[in-house]
Motif scaffolding. Structure first.
Motif, PDB file in Angstrom:
ATOM      1  N   GLN A   4       0.769  -1.370   0.117  1.00  0.00           N
ATOM      2  CA  GLN A   4      -0.115   0.062   0.063  1.00  0.00           C
ATOM      3  C   GLN A   4       0.902   1.249  -0.078  1.00  0.00           C
ATOM      4  O   GLN A   4       1.681   1.278   0.613  1.00  0.00           O
ATOM      5  N   THR A   5       0.494   2.376  -0.807  1.00  0.00           N
ATOM      6  CA  THR A   5       1.275   3.360  -0.837  1.00  0.00           C
ATOM      7  C   THR A   5       0.670   4.772  -0.617  1.00  0.00           C
ATOM      8  O   THR A   5      -0.687   4.511  -0.441  1.00  0.00           O
ATOM      9  N   VAL A   6       1.304   5.633  -0.252  1.00  0.00           N
ATOM     10  CA  VAL A   6       0.782   7.134   0.026  1.00  0.00           C
ATOM     11  C   VAL A   6       1.580   8.006  -0.956  1.00  0.00           C
ATOM     12  O   VAL A   6       2.825   7.981  -1.201  1.00  0.00           O
ATOM     13  N   SER A   7       0.739   9.160  -1.353  1.00  0.00           N
ATOM     14  CA  SER A   7       1.386   9.759  -2.427  1.00  0.00           C
ATOM     15  C   SER A   7       2.153  10.992  -1.754  1.00  0.00           C
ATOM     16  O   SER A   7       1.688  11.376  -0.570  1.00  0.00           O
ATOM     17  N   ARG A   8       3.135  11.530  -2.329  1.00  0.00           N
ATOM     18  CA  ARG A   8       3.789  12.505  -1.719  1.00  0.00           C
ATOM     19  C   ARG A   8       4.349  13.837  -2.961  1.00  0.00           C
ATOM     20  O   ARG A   8       5.309  13.380  -3.491  1.00  0.00           O
ATOM     21  N   ARG A   9       3.328  14.411  -3.054  1.00  0.00           N
ATOM     22  CA  ARG A   9       3.587  15.437  -4.189  1.00  0.00           C
ATOM     23  C   ARG A   9       4.562  16.606  -3.709  1.00  0.00           C
ATOM     24  O   ARG A   9       5.084  17.252  -4.706  1.00  0.00           O
ATOM     25  N   LEU A  10       4.509  16.800  -2.559  1.00  0.00           N
ATOM     26  CA  LEU A  10       5.167  18.135  -1.904  1.00  0.00           C
ATOM     27  C   LEU A  10       6.636  17.752  -1.332  1.00  0.00           C
ATOM     28  O   LEU A  10       6.449  16.592  -0.823  1.00  0.00           O
ATOM     29  N   CYS A  11       7.403  18.570  -1.493  1.00  0.00           N
ATOM     30  CA  CYS A  11       8.866  18.243  -0.836  1.00  0.00           C
ATOM     31  C   CYS A  11       8.757  18.232   0.806  1.00  0.00           C
ATOM     32  O   CYS A  11       8.221  18.843   1.303  1.00  0.00           O
ATOM     33  N   PRO A  12       9.021  16.927   1.232  1.00  0.00           N
ATOM     34  CA  PRO A  12       9.046  16.483   2.537  1.00  0.00           C
ATOM     35  C   PRO A  12       9.609  17.293   3.430  1.00  0.00           C
ATOM     36  O   PRO A  12       9.577  17.451   4.788  1.00  0.00           O
ATOM     37  N   LEU A  13      10.643  18.335   2.738  1.00  0.00           N
ATOM     38  CA  LEU A  13      11.573  19.287   3.777  1.00  0.00           C
ATOM     39  C   LEU A  13      11.032  20.677   3.791  1.00  0.00           C
ATOM     40  O   LEU A  13      10.724  21.214   4.679  1.00  0.00           O
ATOM     41  N   CYS A  14      10.700  21.121   2.532  1.00  0.00           N
ATOM     42  CA  CYS A  14      10.492  22.601   2.496  1.00  0.00           C
ATOM     43  C   CYS A  14       8.984  23.034   2.174  1.00  0.00           C
ATOM     44  O   CYS A  14       8.388  24.115   2.013  1.00  0.00           O
ATOM     45  N   GLY A  15       8.388  21.712   1.455  1.00  0.00           N
ATOM     46  CA  GLY A  15       6.867  21.901   0.980  1.00  0.00           C
ATOM     47  C   GLY A  15       6.690  22.577  -0.230  1.00  0.00           C
ATOM     48  O   GLY A  15       5.565  22.635  -0.874  1.00  0.00           O
ATOM     49  N   SER A  16       7.774  22.523  -0.902  1.00  0.00           N
ATOM     50  CA  SER A  16       7.459  23.223  -2.579  1.00  0.00           C
ATOM     51  C   SER A  16       6.906  22.033  -3.341  1.00  0.00           C
ATOM     52  O   SER A  16       7.076  20.675  -3.032  1.00  0.00           O
ATOM     53  N   ALA A  17       6.213  22.371  -4.400  1.00  0.00           N
ATOM     54  CA  ALA A  17       5.829  21.371  -5.301  1.00  0.00           C
ATOM     55  C   ALA A  17       6.757  20.670  -6.176  1.00  0.00           C
ATOM     56  O   ALA A  17       7.744  21.335  -6.669  1.00  0.00           O
ATOM     57  N   GLY A  18       6.917  19.368  -6.175  1.00  0.00           N
ATOM     58  CA  GLY A  18       8.011  18.701  -6.737  1.00  0.00           C
ATOM     59  C   GLY A  18       8.007  18.697  -8.333  1.00  0.00           C
ATOM     60  O   GLY A  18       6.646  18.342  -8.713  1.00  0.00           O
ATOM     61  N   GLU A  19       9.088  18.714  -9.093  1.00  0.00           N
ATOM     62  CA  GLU A  19       8.836  18.527 -10.354  1.00  0.00           C
ATOM     63  C   GLU A  19       9.277  17.029 -10.848  1.00  0.00           C
ATOM     64  O   GLU A  19      10.326  16.247 -10.010  1.00  0.00           O
ATOM     65  N   LEU A  20       8.800  16.315 -11.841  1.00  0.00           N
ATOM     66  CA  LEU A  20       9.152  14.963 -12.133  1.00  0.00           C
ATOM     67  C   LEU A  20      10.477  14.609 -12.451  1.00  0.00           C
ATOM     68  O   LEU A  20      10.949  15.510 -13.588  1.00  0.00           O
ATOM     69  N   LEU A  21      11.174  13.797 -11.780  1.00  0.00           N
ATOM     70  CA  LEU A  21      12.637  13.458 -12.138  1.00  0.00           C
ATOM     71  C   LEU A  21      12.649  12.140 -13.074  1.00  0.00           C
ATOM     72  O   LEU A  21      13.032  12.284 -14.288  1.00  0.00           O
ATOM     73  N   TYR A  22      12.268  11.120 -12.584  1.00  0.00           N
ATOM     74  CA  TYR A  22      11.969  10.053 -13.223  1.00  0.00           C
ATOM     75  C   TYR A  22      10.572   9.111 -13.093  1.00  0.00           C
ATOM     76  O   TYR A  22      10.134   9.195 -11.889  1.00  0.00           O
ATOM     77  N   GLU A  23      10.253   8.240 -13.997  1.00  0.00           N
ATOM     78  CA  GLU A  23       9.183   7.619 -13.592  1.00  0.00           C
ATOM     79  C   GLU A  23       9.265   6.169 -14.047  1.00  0.00           C
ATOM     80  O   GLU A  23      10.381   5.819 -14.660  1.00  0.00           O
ATOM     81  N   ASP A  24       8.457   5.245 -13.533  1.00  0.00           N
ATOM     82  CA  ASP A  24       8.836   3.517 -14.103  1.00  0.00           C
ATOM     83  C   ASP A  24       9.861   3.020 -13.369  1.00  0.00           C
ATOM     84  O   ASP A  24      10.654   2.274 -13.935  1.00  0.00           O
ATOM     85  N   LEU A  25      10.458   3.572 -12.269  1.00  0.00           N
ATOM     86  CA  LEU A  25      11.488   2.813 -11.609  1.00  0.00           C
ATOM     87  C   LEU A  25      11.432   1.574 -10.993  1.00  0.00           C
ATOM     88  O   LEU A  25      10.136   1.448 -10.407  1.00  0.00           O
TER      89      LEU A  25
END
Ligand SMILES: [Zn+2]
Length: 335
Positions: A4-25
């Protein structure tokens, strides 16, 4: 096995919205199931990379079912072990002069002792994520009173088998669960641990609480800004999805320590283990191309060792101009 997973769209440190770096890892190391995405924080003061989604906390241990700390045995035995040892000795001897000239040998010694060589007299040390306990044994031999915690029950069982009779304090727990009294330790070490925990600031705050005033925290973790990451991209060993929940830049590591109220904070990067990390990255790249699991830790591959070594030298030279390009980020801070 469903994770089971939970989403984390915001930076866990500073709260900025994250940009996609890689997918399908995918996990090309220990075959945990799932496909994973990595985001990067656009805030220049931070620069954290993080997994989105992550396994929910109750399912985190499912990611470690085949982890290497569960197997006390060496991957090599008999003739292969002798061959490997012969090869490794030759490799280390061949590298000896160049490593000394580039400062890598000296740096490696400091890393082995987690930058505590200068701490006299030895006091009480706590290793968070102590795994097999081998580092604690090294510090015990140097005169430290040693304690270790690890949330991985099989790793702690292996450590107790090896070192329990020497009176090491070894606890199967996370740091908060171990409930050490305030001001307990002169030093707390975390070698490749902070990237595995869901709440890194809370972890460092707890470290701060259990350290004595003036005590030292030393943490080592993969460096998101390293030359190896730039070269290997989504095959870089430091990413280790889905067990690495975040990968720090030097800025992100310092930011995290200051949020946890550390007074003096030093961050730097190191190329001392770059040959190992780069070698493993070659293995992951090959495994991805062949859609299989990396066997880098089970192979004797001289060409790969040579190429890894050359990249390490390049990184060591580049560090003079670009101090944040080392494979590992190192945090040294005092309470
Ligand atoms: Zn951030």
């Amino acid at each position: 096995m469903e994770i089971q997973t939970v989403s984390r769209r915001l930076c866990p440190l500073c709260g900025s919205a994250g940009e996609l770096l890689y997918e399908d890892l995918e996990d090309n190391l220990f075959r945990a199931p799932g496909k994973w995405r990595l985001r990067r924080c656009p805030n220049a003061e931070c620069g954290l990379c993080w997994l989105d989604p992550v396994a929910r906390e109750a399912d985190l241990q499912l990611l470690y079912e085949n982890y290497y700390t569960h197997d006390g045995r060496d991957a090599f035995s008999g003739f292969r072990a002798k061959l490997r040892s012969f090869f490794l000795n030759g490799y280390e001897s061949a590298k000896w002069l160049s490593s000394r000239a580039l400062g890598l040998a000296q740096e490696k010694r400091k890393l082995l002792n987690m930058f505590l060589d200068d701490w006299l007299p030895p006091g009480r040390i706590l290793d968070v994520g102590c795994g097999s306990g081998d580092f604690l044994y090294r510090m015990y031999q140097l005169g430290w009173s040693v304690s270790g915690v690890d949330f991985d029950d099989k790793a702690i069982a292996n450590a107790k088998d090896k070192y329990g009779k020497l009176g090491f304090e070894l606890l199967h727990n996370d740091l908060a669960g171990a409930r050490f009294p305030d001001n307990s330790f002169e030093a707390v070490t975390m070698n490749h641990v902070i990237e595995h925990v869901p709440e890194p600031v809370s972890l460092l705050s707890e470290v701060n609480r259990v350290l004595k005033p003036g005590g030292r925290l030393v943490a080592i973790t993969p460096n998101a800004q390293s030359l190896g990451h730039a070269l290997f991209r989504d095959c870089w060993r430091g990413l280790e999805p889905p067990r690495h929940l975040q990968i720090f830049s030097l800025n992100a590591l310092g930011y995290c320590a200051r949020q946890a109220s550390f007074k003096t904070v030093l961050v730097k990067s190191s190329a001392a283990n770059a040959d190992i990390i780069v070698g493993a990255s070659f293995g992951i790249r090959k495994a991805r191309q062949q859609m299989t699991v990396s066997r880098a830790g089970h192979e004797i591959n001289m060409l790969r060792a040579l190429r890894s070594c050359l990249i390490q030298y390049r990184e060591a030279l580049l560090l003079h101009k670009q101090p944040n390009c080392g494979e590992e980020a190192i945090l040294i801070c005092h309470k």
